[in-house]
Design a protein around this motif. Structure first.
Motif, mmCIF file in Angstrom:
data_model
loop_
_atom_site.group_PDB
_atom_site.id
_atom_site.type_symbol
_atom_site.label_atom_id
_atom_site.label_comp_id
_atom_site.label_asym_id
_atom_site.label_seq_id
_atom_site.Cartn_x
_atom_site.Cartn_y
_atom_site.Cartn_z
ATOM 1 N N ALA A 1 -69.465 58.373 33.744
ATOM 2 C CA ALA A 1 -68.105 57.831 33.700
ATOM 3 C C ALA A 1 -67.512 57.739 35.098
ATOM 4 N N ALA A 2 -67.754 58.761 35.918
ATOM 5 C CA ALA A 2 -67.256 58.722 37.293
ATOM 6 C C ALA A 2 -67.904 57.581 38.075
ATOM 7 N N ALA A 3 -69.207 57.418 37.917
ATOM 8 C CA ALA A 3 -69.910 56.332 38.611
ATOM 9 C C ALA A 3 -69.460 54.967 38.099
ATOM 10 N N THR B 1 -76.390 79.273 32.085
ATOM 11 C CA THR B 1 -75.208 79.147 32.930
ATOM 12 C C THR B 1 -74.457 77.849 32.653
ATOM 13 N N ALA B 2 -75.038 76.978 31.843
ATOM 14 C CA ALA B 2 -74.383 75.717 31.524
ATOM 15 C C ALA B 2 -73.270 75.969 30.512
ATOM 16 N N ARG B 3 -72.168 75.295 30.705
ATOM 17 C CA ARG B 3 -71.052 75.431 29.778
ATOM 18 C C ARG B 3 -71.319 74.601 28.528
ATOM 19 N N PRO B 4 -70.909 75.099 27.380
ATOM 20 C CA PRO B 4 -71.031 74.271 26.176
ATOM 21 C C PRO B 4 -70.018 73.137 26.236
ATOM 22 N N ARG B 5 -70.398 72.026 25.666
ATOM 23 C CA ARG B 5 -69.516 70.859 25.693
ATOM 24 C C ARG B 5 -68.325 71.107 24.773
ATOM 25 N N SER B 6 -67.131 70.829 25.247
ATOM 26 C CA SER B 6 -65.924 71.006 24.453
ATOM 27 C C SER B 6 -65.351 69.639 24.098
ATOM 28 N N ASN B 7 -64.379 69.652 23.186
ATOM 29 C CA ASN B 7 -63.719 68.400 22.827
ATOM 30 C C ASN B 7 -62.943 67.836 24.007
ATOM 31 N N ALA B 8 -62.373 68.708 24.826
ATOM 32 C CA ALA B 8 -61.632 68.247 25.999
ATOM 33 C C ALA B 8 -62.560 67.524 26.975
ATOM 34 N N ALA B 9 -63.778 68.030 27.109
ATOM 35 C CA ALA B 9 -64.747 67.369 27.993
ATOM 36 C C ALA B 9 -65.084 65.981 27.477
ATOM 37 N N ARG B 10 -65.278 65.861 26.173
ATOM 38 C CA ARG B 10 -65.612 64.549 25.607
ATOM 39 C C ARG B 10 -64.453 63.580 25.745
ATOM 40 N N VAL B 11 -63.220 64.048 25.532
ATOM 41 C CA VAL B 11 -62.046 63.186 25.668
ATOM 42 C C VAL B 11 -61.913 62.707 27.113
ATOM 43 N N CYS B 12 -62.089 63.598 28.074
ATOM 44 C CA CYS B 12 -62.004 63.203 29.487
ATOM 45 C C CYS B 12 -63.079 62.179 29.832
ATOM 46 N N THR B 13 -64.276 62.371 29.318
ATOM 47 C CA THR B 13 -65.357 61.438 29.593
ATOM 48 C C THR B 13 -65.076 60.064 28.999
ATOM 49 N N ILE B 14 -64.611 60.033 27.762
ATOM 50 C CA ILE B 14 -64.293 58.743 27.120
ATOM 51 C C ILE B 14 -63.176 58.036 27.870
ATOM 52 N N LEU C 1 -61.236 61.840 35.871
ATOM 53 C CA LEU C 1 -61.515 62.250 34.493
ATOM 54 C C LEU C 1 -63.012 62.406 34.238
ATOM 55 N N GLY C 2 -63.829 61.565 34.851
ATOM 56 C CA GLY C 2 -65.272 61.718 34.706
ATOM 57 C C GLY C 2 -65.765 63.031 35.290
ATOM 58 N N ILE C 3 -65.254 63.387 36.457
ATOM 59 C CA ILE C 3 -65.653 64.650 37.085
ATOM 60 C C ILE C 3 -65.154 65.840 36.267
ATOM 61 N N VAL C 4 -63.922 65.763 35.772
ATOM 62 C CA VAL C 4 -63.407 66.847 34.936
ATOM 63 C C VAL C 4 -64.250 66.987 33.667
ATOM 64 N N GLY C 5 -64.613 65.858 33.060
ATOM 65 C CA GLY C 5 -65.467 65.916 31.875
ATOM 66 C C GLY C 5 -66.814 66.538 32.175
ATOM 67 N N ALA C 6 -67.385 66.218 33.323
ATOM 68 C CA ALA C 6 -68.683 66.799 33.692
ATOM 69 C C ALA C 6 -68.557 68.294 33.957
ATOM 70 N N VAL C 7 -67.497 68.703 34.620
ATOM 71 C CA VAL C 7 -67.308 70.126 34.922
ATOM 72 C C VAL C 7 -67.053 70.927 33.643
ATOM 73 N N LEU C 8 -66.360 70.329 32.682
ATOM 74 C CA LEU C 8 -66.066 71.026 31.434
ATOM 75 C C LEU C 8 -67.266 71.108 30.497
ATOM 76 N N GLY D 1 -62.501 58.375 30.960
ATOM 77 C CA GLY D 1 -63.087 57.910 32.219
ATOM 78 C C GLY D 1 -63.741 56.548 32.061
ATOM 79 N N PHE D 2 -64.483 56.357 30.959
ATOM 80 C CA PHE D 2 -65.098 55.049 30.702
ATOM 81 C C PHE D 2 -64.041 53.976 30.417
ATOM 82 N N VAL D 3 -62.995 54.336 29.677
ATOM 83 C CA VAL D 3 -61.924 53.377 29.385
ATOM 84 C C VAL D 3 -61.234 52.951 30.678
ATOM 85 N N PHE D 4 -60.954 53.914 31.552
ATOM 86 C CA PHE D 4 -60.321 53.574 32.818
ATOM 87 C C PHE D 4 -61.248 52.758 33.718
ATOM 88 N N ALA D 5 -62.554 52.934 33.576
ATOM 89 C CA ALA D 5 -63.496 52.108 34.344
ATOM 90 C C ALA D 5 -63.361 50.642 33.947
#
Length: 81
Positions: free
Chosen positions: A60-62, A7-20, A44-51, A22-26
């Motif tokens: 990144a969210a934390a 049931t886990a979603r595969p990681r996409s490039n959009a998820a990785r971009v959102c996560t990165i 962006l961290g939450i969107v990256g995790a959901v994607l 998120g860290f930059v904005f932190a």
């Protein structure tokens, strides 16, 4: 053995971009605008995790929450000195 569908979603490039981002904005929340960049980093961290970028998206969210808190502390220390 039967294959159990994941049931886990595969990681996409959009998820990785959102996560990165998120860290930059932190990091930007520490020095520029804690409220603006902290909130954007959390989103962006939450969107990256959901994607699909589960652990790093939540980290990144934390980190964005922590960056915003430390940014407010630094701003208060600078303004009160």
């Amino acid at each position: 053995m039967a294959d159990i569908p994941s049931t886990a979603r595969p990681r996409s490039n959009a998820a990785r971009v959102c996560t990165i981002l998120g860290f930059v904005f932190a990091v930007l929340a520490l020095f520029l605008s804690p409220l603006l960049f902290g909130v954007l980093g959390v989103i962006l961290g939450i969107v990256g995790a959901v994607l699909g970028d589960k652990p790093l998206g939540w980290y990144a969210a934390a980190a964005s929450v922590l960056g915003a808190i430390i940014g407010f502390v630094i701003a208060a220390a600078i303004l009160n000195s």
